[in-house]
Design a protein around this motif. Structure first.
Motif, mmCIF file in Angstrom:
data_model
loop_
_atom_site.group_PDB
_atom_site.id
_atom_site.type_symbol
_atom_site.label_atom_id
_atom_site.label_comp_id
_atom_site.label_asym_id
_atom_site.label_seq_id
_atom_site.Cartn_x
_atom_site.Cartn_y
_atom_site.Cartn_z
ATOM 1 N N VAL A 72 0.782 -1.168 0.058
ATOM 2 C CA VAL A 72 -0.150 0.026 -0.066
ATOM 3 C C VAL A 72 0.786 1.134 0.080
ATOM 4 O O VAL A 72 2.073 1.100 0.392
ATOM 5 C CB VAL A 72 -0.951 0.016 1.219
ATOM 6 N N LYS A 73 0.447 2.354 -0.354
ATOM 7 C CA LYS A 73 0.938 3.554 -0.529
ATOM 8 C C LYS A 73 1.232 3.836 0.866
ATOM 9 O O LYS A 73 0.555 3.627 1.751
ATOM 10 C CB LYS A 73 -0.113 4.355 -1.305
ATOM 11 N N ASP A 74 2.469 4.781 0.964
ATOM 12 C CA ASP A 74 2.625 4.813 2.331
ATOM 13 C C ASP A 74 2.160 6.273 3.204
ATOM 14 O O ASP A 74 2.469 6.814 4.172
ATOM 15 C CB ASP A 74 4.297 5.147 2.499
ATOM 16 N N THR B 231 2.882 2.869 -6.305
ATOM 17 C CA THR B 231 2.198 2.089 -6.296
ATOM 18 C C THR B 231 1.956 1.562 -7.627
ATOM 19 O O THR B 231 1.988 -0.088 -7.664
ATOM 20 C CB THR B 231 0.640 3.050 -6.043
ATOM 21 N N PRO B 232 1.777 2.039 -8.728
ATOM 22 C CA PRO B 232 1.426 1.013 -10.066
ATOM 23 C C PRO B 232 2.755 0.276 -10.513
ATOM 24 O O PRO B 232 2.813 -0.577 -10.922
ATOM 25 C CB PRO B 232 1.338 2.217 -11.018
ATOM 26 N N VAL B 233 4.035 0.901 -10.081
ATOM 27 C CA VAL B 233 5.358 0.487 -10.491
ATOM 28 C C VAL B 233 5.401 -1.020 -9.698
ATOM 29 O O VAL B 233 5.635 -1.852 -10.383
ATOM 30 C CB VAL B 233 6.539 1.337 -10.216
ATOM 31 N N SER B 234 5.128 -1.061 -8.518
ATOM 32 C CA SER B 234 4.925 -2.291 -7.951
ATOM 33 C C SER B 234 4.211 -3.391 -8.549
ATOM 34 O O SER B 234 4.633 -4.534 -8.627
ATOM 35 C CB SER B 234 4.673 -2.139 -6.701
ATOM 36 N N LEU C 246 -2.686 -0.823 -3.296
ATOM 37 C CA LEU C 246 -3.743 0.415 -2.848
ATOM 38 C C LEU C 246 -2.823 1.595 -2.969
ATOM 39 O O LEU C 246 -2.027 1.829 -2.625
ATOM 40 C CB LEU C 246 -4.411 0.382 -1.385
ATOM 41 N N GLY C 247 -3.785 2.428 -3.763
ATOM 42 C CA GLY C 247 -3.160 3.923 -3.832
ATOM 43 C C GLY C 247 -4.007 4.802 -3.316
ATOM 44 O O GLY C 247 -5.112 4.641 -2.712
#
Lengths: 483, 481
Positions: A78-80, A158-161, A171-172
């Protein structure tokens, strides 16, 4: 096919048939991270040990039949800016680089119930102000489509992972387009749900009336599976709303030829804004889809010219307020050797925030100031209502509205990431969804001249993610995945 | 030169009352006063990143109750707003309050001054959250913050500038306090900070139509401070104008110890709070059915109660006013009457001895140290002639200090009336013997002397002698002489 290239449904099947175990899968994604993370920099923090312990626990629960979710045992991140108990939640800011929340965000609790395996926290722009990680306090994340022949393109973690196989899904958060813009540039699927469909409890606020958490996945089917798990009314977020839809995946594969799909002329005819290369990718996609018998219709969206200023005024105003709590008193960074309280505030905020946060806080403070309020904020609130009415009216006629996600290519986007005057403009197509609260998503639709993916954006009716996802799925089938 | 009488003082109030809900406005933490620092806190009320406020429905209901009881109009649509400013006691650096659409507006409270009724209009009542508290302890050089109070619900009641003297302001506040207590909206304990007032004051020559420049006084924590501050500030303003000076729009801080106020900041330096709609809390729609339900559930208000006391119990307006001005006192009175006491007698005891002792001992009227049934019993044994009026006052004092049942006190200390001739006759004879002068006066027709002799006999019997019997014995004995 390698494990890290598979989607949720496929992996869930393998786990169900006991062809792989959850610890094995988790290990393999962690290996993939070790292999390429140094090239990409998607993660701010990775908790291997915790993920592996969790993997064994989940495997046990699956074996006992205690979890039936398709997300059970699937490694994700998940996004930080989404709070995780006992794990740092930094918002990619010096201000919160040591912040460990004592609670989980509602989406995290829900995913835990579904047996998700959380690997770590993903890089982002400071406090979610941007989609490139250019303004991260820690590092810059590279687009996995980078090659030696092209200028480097930056992206959110997020999308890179997801695109690089460092997580099966993620989740972004999306305040002005982050999920969709970065998904578009990485060739993955990103959904910003209707405002209120997913609880914001535990999402560190950027601009409260714009923020939404959403899934970033390899394809539309995965998107529905994640949405099933994270949506729903939450008593911890009074702006959250329930719907009666419990399974979004059941709408996939339904016929869409009878549907009416609109394209705002202001999106595609604005030569000043829309880069030719992107216009072409979009038009090609529309042509392909038209060839399969789907009908498109251009319509006029006259208030489009007010979208950006209205978005900036209101969201910056909210940002100036939501950033105010970072004052060095209670949590987060505190400057040292301060003379008095005012000095403490000035130094803490001066040293703790990066330039984009400061820019938005200063502008937002100005827009909200007593002398300017009538001139800017009040007018913007009225226009927000008018824009929403206009778009909802269009959505009475059209089941879905489509357009490009970004007006420019990934490389132009990165080139101007540090130039607010240019970068602002690029939110024009996406921030409409945040301004109006309507759901919108990005699905891959092709690649630009340099080979970077570009997304197609779909806007849907309020809380009608079922129609939106049904259409997105049909498009995806006809456009094919970006390989 | 003193020309105070040529000026009119104009006063408006902003009153903050802490609501008596058990949990905070946006989380489920306790609102209880006291407690170790930072023990009534959660991530929500200390503004931790990621937390969201969820409005406590009781807070809305309490505010509606306050609005209905002060004749306000209740908004069908209301919303919360953010008030932005930096201070360490404000965890999010914004206070969630209400700006342009308060939950209640356009009400009034009626006061009576010198027998004339006057309406003090209420402009608005809005909901907001309280902040924490800075603590300066002796062991460190810095300050500490206690967030226990952070997120305790408040209503702010703003009046129009309808009051023209400190006395009117006091009457308004007394009236408001009683209403808030009766409706259970707030306990209004000023010493705990649950009722606080800021005062806006201006003065103008009586002949002048338009209002003068006003100042705002903050830090007023008791009715006494409010009255003193108004008197001092209006005097200051008049003196300033009389000596050719000018009044500046400013905020002043009242120092009750010194009896003077100091300028805190001028209007030019005034904070810009950058109000804007709170997007974490959806607008609140209040349907009229709910309002009617709340209206029906309102208890009897002080004004109604006062009239009832006058009509039903025949209490004088003054007594009825004093007793009903405090819910605690009024409830105590009602309970006493319910337990069989005569209303007028109960009122006399409350207005006299009880109020005297409360004041002397610094006890709040909601902490009367004995139950109403004790007062009823005391009145009962007086009426039955079991103790004398003189003894009754002693028993009352004892009841107040010990909380014991008056009957038990009388028994333990042997305070019953002495009404047998065998005991009293020797006393009467002794007093006659020892006071020949008074006896002579009596014989000479000065009947007042009898009172003196009786007093002497009472002293001899420590007040326990039955006054009727002793009076009769004196007359008989003196006749014999």
């Amino acid at each position: 096919m390698k494990l890290h290239e598979l989607d949720i449904s496929q992996l869930s099947g393998l786990i169900g048939r006991k062809e792989i175990s959850v610890p094995e899968l988790t290990r393999s994604v962690l290996d993939r991270i070790s292999e390429i993370e140094h090239k990409l920099g998607s993660y701010i923090s990775i908790d291997e040990e915790r993920a592996l312990v969790r993997a064994s626990e989940v495997q046990e629960k699956i074996d006992k039949g205690e979890i039936k979710s398709p997300l059970a045992g699937i490694p994700m991140a998940v996004k930080d800016n989404i709070c995780t108990r006992d794990m740092t939640t930094t918002c990619a800011s010096r201000m919160l680089d040591k912040f460990i929340p004592p609670f989980d965000a509602t989406v995290i609790s829900k995913l835990n119930e579904n047996g998700a395996i959380l690997l770590g926290k993903l890089n982002m722009d400071e406090f979610a102000m941007g989609s490139t990680s250019f303004y991260s306090y820690f590092k810059k994340t590279k687009n996995p489509w980078n090659s030696i022949n092209t200028p480097e393109v930056l992206c959110e973690g997020t999308p890179v992972s997801v695109a690089a196989g460092e997580a099966v899904y993620a989740l972004g958060s999306d305040t002005g387009g982050s999920i969709r813009q970065s998904a578009s540039m990485c060739g993955v699927v990103g959904l910003k749900p209707t405002y209120g469909l997913v609880s914001r409890h535990g999402l560190v606020a950027c601009a409260s009336s714009f923020d939404q958490i959403g899934p970033v996945t390899r394809n539309v089917r995965d998107c529905t599976l994640v949405l099933n798990a994270i949506s729903g009314k939450d008593h911890m977020d009074s702006t959250s709303t329930g719907t009666s839809i419990d399974d979004y995946s059941k709408f996939l594969g339904k016929e869409i030829k009878e549907l009416r799909i609109g394209i705002p002329g202001e999106f595609i005819n604005n030569k000043g804004l829309l880069e030719e290369g992107i216009g072409k990718v979009f038009q090609d996609a529309v042509n392909t889809l038209s060839g399969t018998g789907i009908h498109f219709e251009e319509f006029s969206f006259p208030l489009m010219e007010y979208v950006l200023p209205v978005y900036c005024i209101i969201s910056y105003g909210e940002i100036s307020s939501s950033m105010a709590r970072y004052d060095g008193i209670k949590f987060g960074y505190r400057a040292e050797s301060c003379e008095d309280l005012i000095d403490l505030y000035k130094k803490t905020r001066g040293e703790g925030f990066g330039p984009e946060v400061k820019r938005r806080v200063i502008l937002g403070t100005y827009f909200l100031s007593a002398k300017q309020y009538e001139k800017y904020y009040k007018k913007a609130l009225k226009l927000r209502r008018a824009i929403t009415d206009e778009l909802e009216k269009a959505l009475e006629k059209y089941d879905v509205i489509i357009g490009p996600v970004l007006p420019v290519t990934a490389s132009t986007f990165t080139e101007h990431a540090g130039n607010p005057a240019m970068a602002n403009e690029y939110d024009a197509f996406t921030c409409i969804a945040n301004l109006t609260g309507l759901p919108a998503m990005s699905i891959p639709c092709g690649r630009d001249a340099m080979g970077y993916p570009a997304g197609l954006q779909l806007f849907g009716r309020r809380f009608r993610e079922d129609i939106l996802l049904k259409v997105a799925y049909a498009f995806e089938q006809n456009l094919g995945e970006v390989k | 030169m003193n020309r105070e009488k040529d000026y009119e003082v104009v006063i408006g109030l902003e009153v903050h009352a802490e609501l008596a809900t058990s949990s905070k406005i946006f989380c489920s933490c306790s609102t209880e006063f006291g407690g170790l620092p930072n023990t009534h806190c959660c991530p929500g009320c200390i503004g931790m990143p990621g937390t969201l406020p969820v409005l406590n429905k009781n807070v809305v209901e309490f505010a509606i109750r306050a609005g209905l009881a002060t004749n306000c109009e209740i908004s069908g649509f209301t919303k919360m707003d953010r008030k932005n400013y930096f201070y360490p006691d404000l965890p999010r650096a914004y206070q969630i309050s209400q700006y342009d659409i308060p939950i209640c507006k356009d009400g009034f409270i009626e006061i009576e001054i010198n027998g004339v009724k006057k309406k003090i209009r209420i402009a608005r009542i809005h909901i907001e959250e309280d902040a924490g508290k800075l603590v300066h302890d002796q062991w460190s050089t810095g300050s500490l913050v206690d967030y226990n109070r952070s997120g305790v619900p408040l209503i702010e009641i703003v009046t129009y500038p309808d009051m023209n003297s400190a006395e009117e302001a006091r009457l308004f506040l007394e009236g408001l306090k009683a209403i808030l207590q009766y409706t259970g909206v707030s306990d209004c304990k000023m010493q705990e900070g649950s009722l606080r007032a800021d005062v806006n004051i201006s003065v103008k020559p009586k002949s002048q139509e338009e209002l003068g420049v006003r100042t705002e006084m903050k830090n007023l924590n008791s009715f006494r401070a409010i009255i003193r501050a108004i008197e001092a500030e209006s005097r200051r303003q008049i003196e300033e104008l009389e000596s050719g000076g000018k009044i500046y729009r400013e905020t002043r801080r009242w120092d009750d110890e010194k009896g003077v106020s100091f300028s805190m900041r001028s209007k030019e330096e005034a904070q810009d709070y950058r109000y804007f709609p709170e997007s974490d809390i959806p607008p609140v729609i209040i349907d009229s059915e709910w309002v009617e339900e709340i209206r029906k559930s309102l208890p009897e208000l002080p004004e109604t109660r006062k009239r009832r006391y006058m009509e039903e119990y025949g209490l004088p307006a003054y007594d009825a006013e004093i007793i009903t001005s405090s819910k605690a006192l009024s409830d105590f009175f009602e309970e006493t009457v319910k337990n069989g006491a005569n209303a007028k007698t109960a009122s006399n005891w409350i207005m006299g001895e009880l109020l005297r002792l409360l004041k002397e001992k610094g006890v709040e009227d909601d902490s009367i140290p004995f139950p109403p049934v004790h007062l009823a019993k005391l009145i009962d044994i007086i009426e039955k002639g079991i103790i004398t009026g003189t003894i009754a006052k002693k028993v009352f004092d004892n009841m107040f200090d010990s909380g014991k049942d008056p009957v038990a006190i009388v028994d333990e200390q042997g305070l019953k009336v002495v009404a047998d001739t065998g005991t009293l006759l020797p006393v009467v004879k002794k007093v006659i013997e020892n006071n020949p002068g008074s006896v002579a006066d009596y014989k000479a027709g000065k009947t007042k002397a009898l009172g003196f002799l009786m007093g002497q006999a009472m002293r001899e019997t420590k007040g326990k002698a039955d006054p009727k019997l002793i009076n009769q014995l004196f007359i008989e004995e003196l006749e014999k002489l």
